[in-house]
Write an enzyme that holds these catalytic residues in place. Sequence first.
Site, mmCIF file in Angstrom:
data_model
loop_
_atom_site.group_PDB
_atom_site.id
_atom_site.type_symbol
_atom_site.label_atom_id
_atom_site.label_comp_id
_atom_site.label_asym_id
_atom_site.label_seq_id
_atom_site.Cartn_x
_atom_site.Cartn_y
_atom_site.Cartn_z
ATOM 1 N N LYS A 121 0.709 -0.979 -0.055
ATOM 2 C CA LYS A 121 -0.096 -0.090 -0.098
ATOM 3 C C LYS A 121 0.908 1.283 0.231
ATOM 4 O O LYS A 121 0.789 2.246 -0.664
ATOM 5 C CB LYS A 121 -0.979 0.003 1.183
ATOM 6 C CG LYS A 121 -2.076 -1.040 1.238
ATOM 7 C CD LYS A 121 -2.740 -1.292 2.202
ATOM 8 C CE LYS A 121 -3.814 -2.320 2.063
ATOM 9 N NZ LYS A 121 -4.500 -2.885 3.336
ATOM 10 N N ASP A 180 -11.233 3.263 4.207
ATOM 11 C CA ASP A 180 -11.792 2.039 4.099
ATOM 12 C C ASP A 180 -13.210 1.567 4.102
ATOM 13 O O ASP A 180 -13.712 0.629 3.421
ATOM 14 C CB ASP A 180 -10.915 0.833 5.366
ATOM 15 C CG ASP A 180 -9.771 0.032 5.200
ATOM 16 O OD1 ASP A 180 -9.531 -0.245 3.904
ATOM 17 O OD2 ASP A 180 -9.163 -0.262 6.173
ATOM 18 N N GLN A 219 -4.473 -1.465 9.752
ATOM 19 C CA GLN A 219 -4.674 -2.803 9.028
ATOM 20 C C GLN A 219 -4.925 -3.878 9.809
ATOM 21 O O GLN A 219 -4.618 -4.093 10.920
ATOM 22 C CB GLN A 219 -2.835 -3.268 8.590
ATOM 23 C CG GLN A 219 -2.766 -4.412 7.929
ATOM 24 C CD GLN A 219 -3.347 -4.401 6.652
ATOM 25 O OE1 GLN A 219 -3.287 -3.336 5.835
ATOM 26 N NE2 GLN A 219 -4.124 -5.584 6.039
#
Length: 288
Positions: free
Chosen positions: A58, A125, A102
């Site tokens: 990422k 997200d 994460q």
Amino acid sequence: MNSSLKMARDIDGKAMAAIVLDEAAAQVRELAAQGIHPALAVVLVGDDPASHVYVRNKILRAGEVGIRSVERRLPAECSEAQLLAVIAELNADPSVHGILVQLPVPAHINEQAVIHAIDPRKDVDGFHRENVGGLVQGHEVLAPCTPSGCMRLLEQTCGDLSGKHAVVIGRSNIVGKPMATLLLQAHCSVSIVHSRSVDAPALCRLADIVVAAVGKPRMIDASWLKPGAVVIDVGINRIDTPQGPRLVGDVDYDSARLVAGAITPVPGGVGPMTIAYLLKNTVEAARR
Ligand code: NDP
């Protein structure tokens, strides 16, 4: 193999992700001209090797499109309060536009508390209840990355999705449910299949579009598919083979491609789209 056999077309997620990343890079340049420099904070708790690989990818991709990344690593034994304090600090930092924690976090930390501690405007997200609720009501929100990526692949493959029957296999908060919501918004008729569904293969055989997000290697084979169906395989499963470990999807690619009209391979299908939409969401958060 009989060369007259008609094979499904591969849906190239890598190529499509490159287009999405180019779009994001162009938007980053536009924002930079206005003095806004999009930044993504990535928070990693513990030493899970897979999580480390995901975070590295990422951050690498973010750099390629000109997004600054801020990395925060916390030890596996850190407390929930310590993690929430880091999130509060990033929420308050005006130079940070997106925050990603994460997942999974270690078991002693409440994942829902972490998700809902993130400022919804920085929730790249798309997991915060404010964004989930807005998505269901059809507002412009930061939508979850994997389903957004799947929609882009479907639109590229099928064009107008209106009136198509889509079956989503799996009802998780991060993939199945938001996927079904997005398909509904695109005017599909949507069925959701899960572990309690009766005769899932029969339901699936009615579908023009099948999205598999189950987490069971190669569970969906050709016998689940209507000829010509478009198949999006979200699953990423590591299996051991005599040739060593390899990644496979939830769909049995080799048999499904003999019946499907188009199919995403694993790897190289949905995976690259997820990262691309994470960065697109970061740019969108900065733009807003
Ligand atoms: P979850 O484990 O959270 O959800 C799995 C879903 O599958 C559940 O809703 C479950 O039903 C359903 N299910 C389980 N067994 C069956 C069955 N036999 N028949 C029908 N439905 C069943 O998984 P996720 O949604 O988080 O992930 C799914 C897959 O996608 C995984 O392989 C994951 O690694 C992958 N993934 C890939 C991403 C990418 O970028 N490509 C991103 C995110 C995930 P029930 O609710 O009834 O238990």
